[in-house]
Design a protein around this motif. Sequence first.
Motif, PDB file in Angstrom:
ATOM      1  N   PHE A  48       0.815  -1.217   0.000  1.00 57.18           N
ATOM      2  CA  PHE A  48       0.000   0.000   0.000  1.00 57.18           C
ATOM      3  C   PHE A  48       0.849   1.267   0.000  1.00 57.18           C
ATOM      4  CE2 PHE A  48      -2.842  -3.279   1.257  1.00 57.18           C
ATOM      5  CZ  PHE A  48      -4.109  -2.895   0.850  1.00 57.18           C
ATOM      6  N   LYS A  49       2.163   1.125  -0.016  1.00 59.16           N
ATOM      7  CA  LYS A  49       3.036   2.308  -0.045  1.00 59.16           C
ATOM      8  C   LYS A  49       2.835   3.041  -1.359  1.00 59.16           C
ATOM      9  CE  LYS A  49       6.405   0.741   3.294  1.00 59.16           C
ATOM     10  NZ  LYS A  49       7.724   0.217   3.564  1.00 59.16           N
ATOM     11  N   LYS A  50       3.061   4.341  -1.320  1.00 62.33           N
ATOM     12  CA  LYS A  50       2.891   5.238  -2.467  1.00 62.33           C
ATOM     13  C   LYS A  50       1.428   5.393  -2.872  1.00 62.33           C
ATOM     14  CE  LYS A  50       7.534   4.709  -4.063  1.00 62.33           C
ATOM     15  NZ  LYS A  50       8.460   4.694  -5.142  1.00 62.33           N
ATOM     16  N   SER A  51       0.528   5.136  -1.921  1.00 60.73           N
ATOM     17  CA  SER A  51      -0.900   5.321  -2.193  1.00 60.73           C
ATOM     18  C   SER A  51      -1.481   6.485  -1.391  1.00 60.73           C
ATOM     19  CB  SER A  51      -1.666   4.033  -1.879  1.00 60.73           C
ATOM     20  OG  SER A  51      -1.602   3.748  -0.501  1.00 60.73           O
ATOM     21  N   GLY A  52      -0.630   7.198  -0.644  1.00 62.15           N
ATOM     22  CA  GLY A  52      -1.085   8.351   0.114  1.00 62.15           C
ATOM     23  C   GLY A  52      -1.485   8.049   1.546  1.00 62.15           C
ATOM     24  N   ILE A  53      -1.367   6.807   1.982  1.00 66.14           N
ATOM     25  CA  ILE A  53      -1.791   6.443   3.336  1.00 66.14           C
ATOM     26  C   ILE A  53      -0.904   7.100   4.385  1.00 66.14           C
ATOM     27  CG2 ILE A  53      -2.022   4.533   4.974  1.00 66.14           C
ATOM     28  CD1 ILE A  53      -2.944   2.819   2.555  1.00 66.14           C
ATOM     29  N   GLY A  54       0.410   7.059   4.198  1.00 68.96           N
ATOM     30  CA  GLY A  54       1.316   7.692   5.160  1.00 68.96           C
ATOM     31  C   GLY A  54       1.056   9.181   5.269  1.00 68.96           C
ATOM     32  N   ARG A  55       0.926   9.839   4.134  1.00 74.98           N
ATOM     33  CA  ARG A  55       0.633  11.279   4.101  1.00 74.98           C
ATOM     34  C   ARG A  55      -0.669  11.569   4.851  1.00 74.98           C
ATOM     35  NH1 ARG A  55       1.808  15.539   0.408  1.00 74.98           N
ATOM     36  NH2 ARG A  55       2.994  14.069  -0.858  1.00 74.98           N
ATOM     37  N   LYS A  56      -1.692  10.755   4.619  1.00 80.54           N
ATOM     38  CA  LYS A  56      -2.991  10.962   5.261  1.00 80.54           C
ATOM     39  C   LYS A  56      -2.904  10.719   6.769  1.00 80.54           C
ATOM     40  CE  LYS A  56      -7.548  11.434   5.163  1.00 80.54           C
ATOM     41  NZ  LYS A  56      -8.238  12.641   4.725  1.00 80.54           N
ATOM     42  N   LEU A  57      -2.164   9.694   7.198  1.00 79.28           N
ATOM     43  CA  LEU A  57      -2.007   9.434   8.627  1.00 79.28           C
ATOM     44  C   LEU A  57      -1.303  10.599   9.322  1.00 79.28           C
ATOM     45  CD1 LEU A  57      -1.068   5.654   8.503  1.00 79.28           C
ATOM     46  CD2 LEU A  57      -3.104   6.620   9.612  1.00 79.28           C
ATOM     47  N   VAL A  58      -0.288  11.170   8.691  1.00 84.06           N
ATOM     48  CA  VAL A  58       0.406  12.334   9.266  1.00 84.06           C
ATOM     49  C   VAL A  58      -0.547  13.524   9.313  1.00 84.06           C
ATOM     50  CG1 VAL A  58       2.289  13.983   8.959  1.00 84.06           C
ATOM     51  CG2 VAL A  58       2.715  11.532   8.627  1.00 84.06           C
ATOM     52  N   ALA A  59      -1.282  13.754   8.225  1.00 86.59           N
ATOM     53  CA  ALA A  59      -2.225  14.882   8.184  1.00 86.59           C
ATOM     54  C   ALA A  59      -3.317  14.729   9.243  1.00 86.59           C
ATOM     55  CB  ALA A  59      -2.850  14.993   6.793  1.00 86.59           C
ATOM     56  N   LEU A  60      -3.838  13.530   9.423  1.00 88.95           N
ATOM     57  CA  LEU A  60      -4.862  13.309  10.447  1.00 88.95           C
ATOM     58  C   LEU A  60      -4.295  13.493  11.849  1.00 88.95           C
ATOM     59  CD1 LEU A  60      -6.722  10.218   8.939  1.00 88.95           C
ATOM     60  CD2 LEU A  60      -7.595  12.570   9.113  1.00 88.95           C
ATOM     61  N   SER A  61      -3.047  13.080  12.051  1.00 88.34           N
ATOM     62  CA  SER A  61      -2.400  13.291  13.352  1.00 88.34           C
ATOM     63  C   SER A  61      -2.293  14.781  13.642  1.00 88.34           C
ATOM     64  CB  SER A  61      -1.018  12.640  13.368  1.00 88.34           C
ATOM     65  OG  SER A  61      -1.112  11.247  13.170  1.00 88.34           O
ATOM     66  N   LYS A  62      -1.840  15.552  12.660  1.00 87.06           N
ATOM     67  CA  LYS A  62      -1.704  17.003  12.835  1.00 87.06           C
ATOM     68  C   LYS A  62      -3.073  17.650  13.044  1.00 87.06           C
ATOM     69  CE  LYS A  62      -0.005  21.184  12.722  1.00 87.06           C
ATOM     70  NZ  LYS A  62       0.137  21.800  14.040  1.00 87.06           N
ATOM     71  N   GLU A  63      -4.045  17.226  12.280  1.00 88.25           N
ATOM     72  CA  GLU A  63      -5.404  17.755  12.435  1.00 88.25           C
ATOM     73  C   GLU A  63      -5.947  17.495  13.839  1.00 88.25           C
ATOM     74  OE1 GLU A  63      -9.537  16.103  10.809  1.00 88.25           O
ATOM     75  OE2 GLU A  63      -8.258  16.908   9.205  1.00 88.25           O
ATOM     76  N   LYS A  64      -5.710  16.302  14.333  1.00 83.64           N
ATOM     77  CA  LYS A  64      -6.240  15.916  15.645  1.00 83.64           C
ATOM     78  C   LYS A  64      -5.603  16.731  16.775  1.00 83.64           C
ATOM     79  CE  LYS A  64      -8.956  12.848  17.677  1.00 83.64           C
ATOM     80  NZ  LYS A  64     -10.382  12.830  17.488  1.00 83.64           N
ATOM     81  N   VAL A  65      -4.287  16.999  16.706  1.00 81.58           N
ATOM     82  CA  VAL A  65      -3.638  17.750  17.788  1.00 81.58           C
ATOM     83  C   VAL A  65      -3.837  19.255  17.647  1.00 81.58           C
ATOM     84  CG1 VAL A  65      -1.952  15.953  18.314  1.00 81.58           C
ATOM     85  CG2 VAL A  65      -1.343  17.762  16.690  1.00 81.58           C
ATOM     86  N   GLY A  66      -4.171  19.724  16.467  1.00 84.57           N
ATOM     87  CA  GLY A  66      -4.510  21.127  16.277  1.00 84.57           C
ATOM     88  C   GLY A  66      -3.352  22.040  15.913  1.00 84.57           C
TER      89      GLY A  66
END
Length: 132
Positions: free
Chosen positions: A79-97
Amino acid sequence: MPIIYKYDVVPSAEQIIELYNNAGLPRPTQDAERIRKMYQNANLIITAWSGELLVGVSRCITDWVWSCYLADLAVRDAFKKSGIGRKLVALSKEKVGPECMVLLLSVPTAMEYYPKIGMEKVENGFILPRNK
């Protein structure tokens, strides 16, 4: 099959170990109890699922207002290079504010990845390494 991201599911130690080994993330995967404690003591865990298969995880330790240490980011090899890592980092940042920084220690093989998803390399860090 679509990728579903979840905040409310902590995978089993066995699922995490299998993912880390598949992703090539160097963690103590021979020690299920240590993996279990790593997740027990984390306070922000975001998972990515393809059906019942764990395909990615972001494990963080944060105070929610100043800093968030992204301790583990793993994506299943297929699943690498499908945007999952990028999305997990973005969701982490979104969650902490917006007031909270997200920082991490990269494995050598991922040093080129993080700038591609918008993270800045820093040179002002120090470490007392673990003994085992």
